[in-house]
Scaffold this motif. Structure first.
Motif, PDB file in Angstrom:
ATOM      1  N   ASP A 180     -87.549  86.152  43.605  1.00 10.70           N
ATOM      2  CA  ASP A 180     -88.027  85.276  42.533  1.00 10.70           C
ATOM      3  C   ASP A 180     -89.168  84.585  41.581  1.00 10.70           C
ATOM      4  O   ASP A 180     -89.239  84.767  40.443  1.00 10.70           O
ATOM      5  CB  ASP A 180     -86.787  84.094  41.553  1.00 10.70           C
ATOM      6  CG  ASP A 180     -87.004  83.296  42.473  1.00 10.70           C
ATOM      7  OD1 ASP A 180     -87.887  82.957  43.077  1.00 10.70           O
ATOM      8  OD2 ASP A 180     -86.306  81.891  42.169  1.00 10.70           O
ATOM      9  N   GLY A 181     -89.983  84.990  42.108  1.00  7.49           N
ATOM     10  CA  GLY A 181     -91.799  84.511  42.491  1.00  7.49           C
ATOM     11  C   GLY A 181     -91.862  82.645  42.531  1.00  7.49           C
ATOM     12  O   GLY A 181     -92.611  81.970  42.086  1.00  7.49           O
ATOM     13  N   THR A 182     -91.155  81.338  43.011  1.00  7.90           N
ATOM     14  CA  THR A 182     -90.838  80.447  42.735  1.00  7.90           C
ATOM     15  C   THR A 182     -91.008  79.849  43.511  1.00  7.90           C
ATOM     16  O   THR A 182     -90.909  80.070  44.508  1.00  7.90           O
ATOM     17  CB  THR A 182     -88.872  79.839  41.997  1.00  7.90           C
ATOM     18  OG1 THR A 182     -88.648  80.643  43.247  1.00  7.90           O
ATOM     19  CG2 THR A 182     -89.498  80.345  40.721  1.00  7.90           C
ATOM     20  N   PRO A 183     -92.317  79.130  43.742  1.00  5.08           N
ATOM     21  CA  PRO A 183     -92.541  77.827  44.901  1.00  5.08           C
ATOM     22  C   PRO A 183     -91.643  77.152  45.299  1.00  5.08           C
ATOM     23  O   PRO A 183     -90.515  77.110  45.394  1.00  5.08           O
ATOM     24  CB  PRO A 183     -92.989  76.724  44.302  1.00  5.08           C
ATOM     25  CG  PRO A 183     -93.909  77.320  43.065  1.00  5.08           C
ATOM     26  CD  PRO A 183     -92.638  78.156  42.234  1.00  5.08           C
ATOM     27  N   LEU A 184     -91.691  78.406  47.425  1.00  8.39           N
ATOM     28  CA  LEU A 184     -90.635  77.437  48.056  1.00  8.39           C
ATOM     29  C   LEU A 184     -91.289  75.846  48.647  1.00  8.39           C
ATOM     30  O   LEU A 184     -92.374  75.227  47.577  1.00  8.39           O
ATOM     31  CB  LEU A 184     -91.060  78.400  49.017  1.00  8.39           C
ATOM     32  CG  LEU A 184     -90.192  79.670  49.174  1.00  8.39           C
ATOM     33  CD1 LEU A 184     -90.769  80.502  49.973  1.00  8.39           C
ATOM     34  CD2 LEU A 184     -88.924  79.861  48.958  1.00  8.39           C
ATOM     35  N   ASP A 185     -90.470  75.515  49.381  1.00  6.67           N
ATOM     36  CA  ASP A 185     -90.740  74.164  49.638  1.00  6.67           C
ATOM     37  C   ASP A 185     -91.474  74.373  50.537  1.00  6.67           C
ATOM     38  O   ASP A 185     -91.787  72.843  51.129  1.00  6.67           O
ATOM     39  CB  ASP A 185     -89.542  73.151  50.148  1.00  6.67           C
ATOM     40  CG  ASP A 185     -88.920  72.655  48.983  1.00  6.67           C
ATOM     41  OD1 ASP A 185     -89.923  72.094  48.022  1.00  6.67           O
ATOM     42  OD2 ASP A 185     -87.329  72.315  49.022  1.00  6.67           O
ATOM     43  N   SER A 186     -92.260  74.904  51.475  1.00  8.22           N
ATOM     44  CA  SER A 186     -93.030  74.997  52.717  1.00  8.22           C
ATOM     45  C   SER A 186     -94.352  74.017  52.558  1.00  8.22           C
ATOM     46  O   SER A 186     -95.115  74.585  51.121  1.00  8.22           O
ATOM     47  CB  SER A 186     -93.109  76.420  53.297  1.00  8.22           C
ATOM     48  OG  SER A 186     -93.756  77.287  52.505  1.00  8.22           O
ATOM     49  N   GLN A 187     -94.987  74.387  53.700  1.00 11.64           N
ATOM     50  CA  GLN A 187     -95.835  73.198  52.867  1.00 11.64           C
ATOM     51  C   GLN A 187     -97.424  74.790  53.055  1.00 11.64           C
ATOM     52  O   GLN A 187     -97.283  75.809  53.313  1.00 11.64           O
ATOM     53  CB  GLN A 187     -96.584  73.263  54.545  1.00 11.64           C
ATOM     54  CG  GLN A 187     -97.793  72.169  55.166  1.00 11.64           C
ATOM     55  CD  GLN A 187     -98.457  72.137  56.314  1.00 11.64           C
ATOM     56  OE1 GLN A 187     -97.311  71.600  57.219  1.00 11.64           O
ATOM     57  NE2 GLN A 187     -99.080  71.927  56.896  1.00 11.64           N
ATOM     58  N   PRO A 188     -97.818  74.067  51.354  1.00 12.49           N
ATOM     59  CA  PRO A 188     -99.254  74.226  51.046  1.00 12.49           C
ATOM     60  C   PRO A 188    -100.434  75.045  52.019  1.00 12.49           C
ATOM     61  O   PRO A 188    -100.599  74.214  52.762  1.00 12.49           O
ATOM     62  CB  PRO A 188     -99.499  73.939  50.157  1.00 12.49           C
ATOM     63  CG  PRO A 188     -99.034  72.494  50.195  1.00 12.49           C
ATOM     64  CD  PRO A 188     -98.258  72.692  51.031  1.00 12.49           C
ATOM     65  N   ILE A 189    -100.777  75.634  52.344  1.00  9.99           N
ATOM     66  CA  ILE A 189    -102.145  76.205  52.778  1.00  9.99           C
ATOM     67  C   ILE A 189    -102.865  76.620  52.575  1.00  9.99           C
ATOM     68  O   ILE A 189    -103.195  76.973  51.418  1.00  9.99           O
ATOM     69  CB  ILE A 189    -102.022  77.548  54.756  1.00  9.99           C
ATOM     70  CG1 ILE A 189    -101.406  78.756  53.616  1.00  9.99           C
ATOM     71  CG2 ILE A 189    -100.333  76.902  55.033  1.00  9.99           C
ATOM     72  CD1 ILE A 189    -101.401  80.089  54.552  1.00  9.99           C
ATOM     73  N   ILE A 190    -104.599  76.715  53.045  1.00 10.64           N
ATOM     74  CA  ILE A 190    -105.877  77.037  52.533  1.00 10.64           C
ATOM     75  C   ILE A 190    -106.223  77.700  52.953  1.00 10.64           C
ATOM     76  O   ILE A 190    -105.769  78.413  53.966  1.00 10.64           O
ATOM     77  CB  ILE A 190    -106.478  76.170  52.803  1.00 10.64           C
ATOM     78  CG1 ILE A 190    -106.416  74.557  53.060  1.00 10.64           C
ATOM     79  CG2 ILE A 190    -108.071  76.108  52.545  1.00 10.64           C
ATOM     80  CD1 ILE A 190    -107.543  73.109  53.496  1.00 10.64           C
ATOM     81  N   THR A 191    -106.108  79.289  52.097  1.00 10.18           N
ATOM     82  CA  THR A 191    -106.144  80.759  52.130  1.00 10.18           C
ATOM     83  C   THR A 191    -108.124  80.919  52.116  1.00 10.18           C
ATOM     84  O   THR A 191    -108.155  80.360  50.949  1.00 10.18           O
ATOM     85  CB  THR A 191    -105.180  81.166  51.493  1.00 10.18           C
ATOM     86  OG1 THR A 191    -105.581  80.923  49.643  1.00 10.18           O
ATOM     87  CG2 THR A 191    -103.886  81.215  52.242  1.00 10.18           C
ATOM     88  N   VAL A 192    -108.677  81.734  52.074  1.00 10.61           N
ATOM     89  CA  VAL A 192    -109.843  82.005  51.731  1.00 10.61           C
ATOM     90  C   VAL A 192    -109.665  83.222  51.182  1.00 10.61           C
ATOM     91  O   VAL A 192    -109.135  84.259  50.780  1.00 10.61           O
ATOM     92  CB  VAL A 192    -110.789  82.807  52.909  1.00 10.61           C
ATOM     93  CG1 VAL A 192    -111.909  83.344  52.327  1.00 10.61           C
ATOM     94  CG2 VAL A 192    -110.924  81.847  53.902  1.00 10.61           C
ATOM     95  N   ASP A 193    -110.085  83.324  49.773  1.00  8.64           N
ATOM     96  CA  ASP A 193    -109.904  84.412  48.748  1.00  8.64           C
ATOM     97  C   ASP A 193    -111.108  85.161  49.178  1.00  8.64           C
ATOM     98  O   ASP A 193    -111.792  85.256  49.138  1.00  8.64           O
ATOM     99  CB  ASP A 193    -110.425  83.396  47.551  1.00  8.64           C
ATOM    100  CG  ASP A 193    -110.292  84.396  45.740  1.00  8.64           C
ATOM    101  OD1 ASP A 193    -109.437  85.659  46.206  1.00  8.64           O
ATOM    102  OD2 ASP A 193    -111.132  84.591  44.940  1.00  8.64           O
TER     103      ASP A 193
END
Lengths: 93, 93, 93, 93, 93
Positions: free
Chosen positions: A33-46
């Motif tokens: 549904d597009g809502t953020p989950l509780d999982s750990q955020p990560i660093i991504t290369v754009d």
């Protein structure tokens, strides 16, 4: 790949020389549904010009490095697309 | 990549010969507000001169070995940057 | 890498021919204080002469195969060091 | 590999050029009885002509890229089969 | 590697051509006492002639493909041994 939302940006002056010039965005996984989950955020290369608040497709693991121009970059997560549309159905077996 | 804080150091006399000379730091993942998470701490190879208490960027999996000089090292996690700044916004879908 | 304690040994007569001669030890992840965690124990290939009860460093994923002599071994976890000392501090953000 | 059910589709105009032309399906892991699990849905590249509602086999990690024609695609999950039949027994040790 | 018990079999007529001829078994991880865990069962390629109810060693990730004859197979999990014996001790730090 996973669906995520870009929630922030991280800067690092002292870093691996093969990361110089990369844009490091913090991405949070999202559910159907597009809502953020509780999982750990990560660093991504754009790699596609994503901005904060955009919903994106990101790749994890060694395959993320395929999306990055510098083939020596120590990269394990990369944004590879901006989500236009997400359509899904609910199944209960 | 993940955001973490260096919380300790591990020493090992008996080890794989390709790990000789590597600095092994214990890193704990942190959340968007910089506080340590409950997840399991991991052993990361330091490649940028990180110290205990510093907030860092670390890479996991086979890509971590790209950050290490010895290309035969059996390494699955490496610190590749020191975080200067971390800016983020909260989203609720 | 992770910190673990060797808790057992597994034997298998029928196995991949590239695993013949490998010592398969069961390793349980440990926390910063050295106590075993609740996570699932895994089978690690011993490459440093570890024994039951010893605290070890182990590598997971494809990089584990770098520690093994037979470069065709289907190995995704290997013990690469015996922990001498583990020093850490507690941080609360 | 994992068992899953295709629950949706995602479209992205702006994306890695090596993803152009790939069909991106959202897949939810299922249990032994075929019902969807609570785990996070992922984006898989379809390589076998799967459709929404079908039960599939999908591969994760770098091996997923083997199923994709474009060998430069940054792909970490791919559907590699449609499940015809799934037979299992319950064991309690 | 992990310890598991073979609990089922999955068949797929429509599949990646490099999976044709592989035996796909459903494997559930087991704990030190041999009982099945609650974790998600996975599909493993059998390479040692395992049968339902047998306790096995399985490899995950890209290393699993080393156990498979067809080196182009998109395989991320493979059974590489049948467990004869599993001996372990309990530690409490």
């Amino acid at each position: 790949m996973e669906m995520g939302i870009v929630v922030g940006r991280v800067t690092a002056t002292r870093k691996d020389e093969n990361l110089v010039g990369t844009k490091l965005l913090i991405t949070q996984s999202i559910g159907l549904d597009g809502t953020p989950l509780d999982s750990q955020p990560i660093i991504t290369v754009d790699t596609v010009g994503a901005g904060i608040g955009e919903r994106v497709i990101f790749v994890k693991g060694s395959m993320a490095s395929r999306a990055v121009i510098n083939k020596d970059s120590p990269v394990d997560a990369a944004i590879v697309g901006i989500i236009d549309n997400l359509e899904c159905e609910k199944f209960k077996g």
